[in-house]
Scaffold this motif. Structure first.
Motif, PDB file in Angstrom:
ATOM      1  N   PRO A  94     -23.595  25.071  13.563  1.00 19.37           N
ATOM      2  CA  PRO A  94     -22.559  26.159  13.978  1.00 19.37           C
ATOM      3  C   PRO A  94     -22.015  25.986  15.266  1.00 19.37           C
ATOM      4  CG  PRO A  94     -24.679  26.794  13.041  1.00 19.37           C
ATOM      5  CD  PRO A  94     -24.987  25.400  13.117  1.00 19.37           C
ATOM      6  N   PHE A  95     -20.827  26.474  15.733  1.00 22.25           N
ATOM      7  CA  PHE A  95     -20.316  26.336  16.883  1.00 22.25           C
ATOM      8  C   PHE A  95     -20.096  24.805  17.431  1.00 22.25           C
ATOM      9  CE2 PHE A  95     -23.089  29.943  16.921  1.00 22.25           C
ATOM     10  CZ  PHE A  95     -22.300  31.062  16.684  1.00 22.25           C
ATOM     11  N   GLY A 130     -21.084  12.246   8.024  1.00 15.53           N
ATOM     12  CA  GLY A 130     -20.444  12.905   7.083  1.00 15.53           C
ATOM     13  C   GLY A 130     -19.559  13.949   7.324  1.00 15.53           C
ATOM     14  N   PRO A 131     -18.808  14.294   6.483  1.00 17.60           N
ATOM     15  CA  PRO A 131     -17.690  15.305   6.754  1.00 17.60           C
ATOM     16  C   PRO A 131     -18.113  16.690   7.308  1.00 17.60           C
ATOM     17  CG  PRO A 131     -18.016  15.342   4.333  1.00 17.60           C
ATOM     18  CD  PRO A 131     -18.858  13.846   5.119  1.00 17.60           C
ATOM     19  N   ALA A 132     -17.602  17.283   8.055  1.00 17.52           N
ATOM     20  CA  ALA A 132     -18.108  18.553   8.963  1.00 17.52           C
ATOM     21  C   ALA A 132     -17.527  19.762   7.822  1.00 17.52           C
ATOM     22  CB  ALA A 132     -17.538  18.678  10.149  1.00 17.52           C
ATOM     23  N   PRO A 133     -18.090  20.982   7.824  1.00 14.45           N
ATOM     24  CA  PRO A 133     -17.785  22.044   6.970  1.00 14.45           C
ATOM     25  C   PRO A 133     -16.325  22.483   7.532  1.00 14.45           C
ATOM     26  CG  PRO A 133     -19.864  22.461   7.786  1.00 14.45           C
ATOM     27  CD  PRO A 133     -19.375  21.097   8.401  1.00 14.45           C
ATOM     28  N   LYS A 134     -15.420  23.219   6.904  1.00 18.27           N
ATOM     29  CA  LYS A 134     -14.160  23.554   7.195  1.00 18.27           C
ATOM     30  C   LYS A 134     -14.236  24.529   8.320  1.00 18.27           C
ATOM     31  CE  LYS A 134     -12.757  24.719   2.984  1.00 18.27           C
ATOM     32  NZ  LYS A 134     -12.079  24.925   1.848  1.00 18.27           N
ATOM     33  N   ARG A 135     -13.320  24.519   9.168  1.00 14.65           N
ATOM     34  CA  ARG A 135     -13.321  25.554  10.215  1.00 14.65           C
ATOM     35  C   ARG A 135     -12.928  26.814   9.775  1.00 14.65           C
ATOM     36  NH1 ARG A 135     -15.695  26.925  14.077  1.00 14.65           N
ATOM     37  NH2 ARG A 135     -17.397  25.303  13.521  1.00 14.65           N
ATOM     38  N   SER A 136     -12.157  26.683   8.792  1.00  9.87           N
ATOM     39  CA  SER A 136     -11.843  28.230   7.719  1.00  9.87           C
ATOM     40  C   SER A 136     -13.130  28.944   7.279  1.00  9.87           C
ATOM     41  CB  SER A 136     -10.598  27.633   6.734  1.00  9.87           C
ATOM     42  OG  SER A 136     -11.237  27.037   5.989  1.00  9.87           O
ATOM     43  N   VAL A 137     -14.006  28.106   7.361  1.00 15.31           N
ATOM     44  CA  VAL A 137     -15.314  28.616   6.649  1.00 15.31           C
ATOM     45  C   VAL A 137     -16.300  29.024   7.694  1.00 15.31           C
ATOM     46  CG1 VAL A 137     -17.282  28.331   5.348  1.00 15.31           C
ATOM     47  CG2 VAL A 137     -15.482  27.617   4.455  1.00 15.31           C
ATOM     48  N   MET A 138     -16.450  28.313   8.610  1.00 21.85           N
ATOM     49  CA  MET A 138     -17.378  28.279   9.872  1.00 21.85           C
ATOM     50  C   MET A 138     -17.009  29.290  10.834  1.00 21.85           C
ATOM     51  SD  MET A 138     -20.044  26.241   9.232  1.00 21.85           S
ATOM     52  CE  MET A 138     -20.855  26.668  10.769  1.00 21.85           C
ATOM     53  N   SER A 139     -15.718  29.349  11.212  1.00 23.01           N
ATOM     54  CA  SER A 139     -15.176  30.103  12.367  1.00 23.01           C
ATOM     55  C   SER A 139     -15.579  31.706  11.892  1.00 23.01           C
ATOM     56  CB  SER A 139     -13.753  30.175  12.420  1.00 23.01           C
ATOM     57  OG  SER A 139     -13.653  28.825  13.263  1.00 23.01           O
ATOM     58  N   PRO A 140     -15.162  32.389  10.650  1.00 17.27           N
ATOM     59  CA  PRO A 140     -15.508  33.504  10.389  1.00 17.27           C
ATOM     60  C   PRO A 140     -16.945  34.165  10.483  1.00 17.27           C
ATOM     61  CG  PRO A 140     -13.748  32.583   9.019  1.00 17.27           C
ATOM     62  CD  PRO A 140     -14.320  31.296   9.505  1.00 17.27           C
ATOM     63  N   VAL A 141     -17.724  32.991  10.011  1.00 16.13           N
ATOM     64  CA  VAL A 141     -19.169  33.252   9.946  1.00 16.13           C
ATOM     65  C   VAL A 141     -19.925  33.017  11.229  1.00 16.13           C
ATOM     66  CG1 VAL A 141     -21.419  31.926   9.266  1.00 16.13           C
ATOM     67  CG2 VAL A 141     -19.409  32.047   7.464  1.00 16.13           C
ATOM     68  N   GLU A 142     -19.430  32.201  12.304  1.00 14.75           N
ATOM     69  CA  GLU A 142     -19.955  32.289  13.461  1.00 14.75           C
ATOM     70  C   GLU A 142     -19.420  33.635  14.088  1.00 14.75           C
ATOM     71  OE1 GLU A 142     -19.382  27.520  13.941  1.00 14.75           O
ATOM     72  OE2 GLU A 142     -17.724  28.927  15.050  1.00 14.75           O
ATOM     73  N   ASP A 195     -26.885  27.917   1.967  1.00 12.66           N
ATOM     74  CA  ASP A 195     -26.514  26.580   2.414  1.00 12.66           C
ATOM     75  C   ASP A 195     -25.026  26.543   2.720  1.00 12.66           C
ATOM     76  OD1 ASP A 195     -25.864  23.972   2.621  1.00 12.66           O
ATOM     77  OD2 ASP A 195     -27.185  23.358   1.485  1.00 12.66           O
ATOM     78  N   LEU A 196     -24.814  26.228   4.362  1.00 12.16           N
ATOM     79  CA  LEU A 196     -23.319  26.355   4.748  1.00 12.16           C
ATOM     80  C   LEU A 196     -22.512  25.343   3.945  1.00 12.16           C
ATOM     81  CD1 LEU A 196     -24.029  26.422   8.546  1.00 12.16           C
ATOM     82  CD2 LEU A 196     -23.302  28.222   7.071  1.00 12.16           C
ATOM     83  N   ALA A 197     -22.966  24.420   3.378  1.00  8.97           N
ATOM     84  CA  ALA A 197     -22.244  23.134   2.715  1.00  8.97           C
ATOM     85  C   ALA A 197     -21.704  23.828   1.200  1.00  8.97           C
ATOM     86  CB  ALA A 197     -22.910  22.074   2.616  1.00  8.97           C
ATOM     87  N   ARG A 198     -22.331  25.196   1.038  1.00  9.71           N
ATOM     88  CA  ARG A 198     -22.048  25.507  -0.336  1.00  9.71           C
ATOM     89  C   ARG A 198     -20.937  26.700  -0.231  1.00  9.71           C
ATOM     90  NH1 ARG A 198     -24.959  23.401  -4.397  1.00  9.71           N
ATOM     91  NH2 ARG A 198     -26.518  22.228  -4.254  1.00  9.71           N
ATOM     92  N   ILE A 199     -20.952  27.265   0.903  1.00  4.12           N
ATOM     93  CA  ILE A 199     -19.959  28.248   1.168  1.00  4.12           C
ATOM     94  C   ILE A 199     -18.396  27.769   1.071  1.00  4.12           C
ATOM     95  CG2 ILE A 199     -19.122  30.139   2.579  1.00  4.12           C
ATOM     96  CD1 ILE A 199     -21.643  30.211   4.086  1.00  4.12           C
ATOM     97  N   THR A 200     -17.702  28.291   0.050  1.00  5.07           N
ATOM     98  CA  THR A 200     -16.190  27.712   0.006  1.00  5.07           C
ATOM     99  C   THR A 200     -15.383  28.594   0.696  1.00  5.07           C
ATOM    100  OG1 THR A 200     -16.086  29.064  -2.382  1.00  5.07           O
ATOM    101  CG2 THR A 200     -16.790  26.695  -2.408  1.00  5.07           C
ATOM    102  N   ARG A 201     -15.679  29.791   0.827  1.00  7.52           N
ATOM    103  CA  ARG A 201     -14.560  30.383   1.574  1.00  7.52           C
ATOM    104  C   ARG A 201     -15.383  31.864   2.402  1.00  7.52           C
ATOM    105  NH1 ARG A 201      -9.570  34.002  -1.242  1.00  7.52           N
ATOM    106  NH2 ARG A 201      -8.537  34.848   0.656  1.00  7.52           N
ATOM    107  N   ALA A 202     -14.852  32.026   3.201  1.00  9.68           N
ATOM    108  CA  ALA A 202     -15.677  33.089   4.468  1.00  9.68           C
ATOM    109  C   ALA A 202     -14.409  34.055   4.946  1.00  9.68           C
ATOM    110  CB  ALA A 202     -16.331  32.456   5.298  1.00  9.68           C
ATOM    111  N   THR A 203     -14.893  35.455   4.806  1.00 12.78           N
ATOM    112  CA  THR A 203     -13.738  36.297   5.633  1.00 12.78           C
ATOM    113  C   THR A 203     -14.578  37.277   6.228  1.00 12.78           C
ATOM    114  OG1 THR A 203     -12.389  36.079   3.473  1.00 12.78           O
ATOM    115  CG2 THR A 203     -11.846  37.853   5.135  1.00 12.78           C
ATOM    116  N   GLN A 204     -14.346  37.284   7.734  1.00 10.07           N
ATOM    117  CA  GLN A 204     -15.227  38.361   8.575  1.00 10.07           C
ATOM    118  C   GLN A 204     -14.323  39.813   8.235  1.00 10.07           C
ATOM    119  OE1 GLN A 204     -14.493  37.425  12.767  1.00 10.07           O
ATOM    120  NE2 GLN A 204     -15.475  39.337  13.210  1.00 10.07           N
TER     121      GLN A 204
END
Length: 228
Positions: A94-95, A130-142, A195-204
């Motif tokens: 994260p971050f 390996g590939p990092a999680p998409k920012r479109s997922v991580m940013s809303p979660v963070e 598991d952060l790798a299994r989140i396909t979409r996140a919306t704050q």
């Protein structure tokens, strides 16, 4: 990335560019926004007192008229390399983008000899995380965890079943080589590990969390402990 964060990062980018400056298009590509947005951000920075210059025509762009004074950072080349290596090896953390921006700030204010030595040593460290999680997922979660508001997740479990859930973020946890969001799941009415790798979409959302305590998570895995 929120606008306030982008303005700080934009200032850092112009500082690193030095007297060459950077074109509006390059800045737009760097921050994944439109040229119009970049020009609006630059106007806001100029209005706030940042000494910006601009040149038109071929080779033109924007830059800082003078380098802003920053406090000294006294690190050895090995210490600087350790920080760069840690961030490069942990793109799933994260971050991660904030960590990368912080590293660039630190490198900017090192004395030139130390910075050159750290750059030379970096060629002796190879990383393939390996590939990092998409920012479109991580940013809303963070951001939801920071602001303690709920976040809607599209989540694929270990069996391949996808569900949409609204959750209250509690902590991030790293165990068994994987990063998890531990949250109160309003669908299951219980604490769940995602598991952060299994989140396909996140919306704050703007809905506040209801105040579930970290103690409700239970005992941390063996050897685990908070950062602070």
């Amino acid at each position: 990335m929120k606008r306030a964060e982008r303005l700080h990062a934009l200032t850092d980018s112009l500082r690193r560019a030095g007297p060459r400056g950077r074109s509006a298009q390059r800045l737009a590509d760097e921050f994944q926004v439109t040229v119009r947005t970049i020009k609006r951000d630059l106007a806001a920075l100029s209005s706030s007192g940042l000494p910006l210059w601009s040149r038109t025509g071929p080779g033109g762009g924007y830059g800082l008229a003078e380098r802003t004074a920053l406090p000294p950072v006294n690190l050895s080349a090995a210490q600087a390399l350790a920080l760069v290596s840690a961030v490069a090896a942990s793109p799933h953390a994260p971050f991660g983008d904030s960590a990368g921006a912080a590293i660039r700030k630190i490198l900017d204010v090192l004395d030139p000899a130390t910075r050159r030595r750290a750059a030379e040593l970096s060629a002796r460290v190879w990383v393939h995380p390996g590939p990092a999680p998409k920012r479109s997922v991580m940013s809303p979660v963070e951001q939801a965890l920071i602001e303690q508001v709920t976040v809607r997740l599209d989540y694929v479990d270990a069996t391949g079943t996808e569900t949409t859930r609204e959750v209250e973020p509690m902590i991030f946890a790293y165990t068994g080589g994987r990063w998890y969001l531990i949250a109160w799941c309003r669908l299951r009415d219980a604490v769940r590990w995602f598991d952060l790798a299994r989140i396909t979409r996140a919306t704050q959302t703007r809905r506040p969390c209801t105040g579930h305590d970290v103690a409700e998570i239970g005992t941390p895995p063996p050897g685990s402990a908070p950062l602070g």
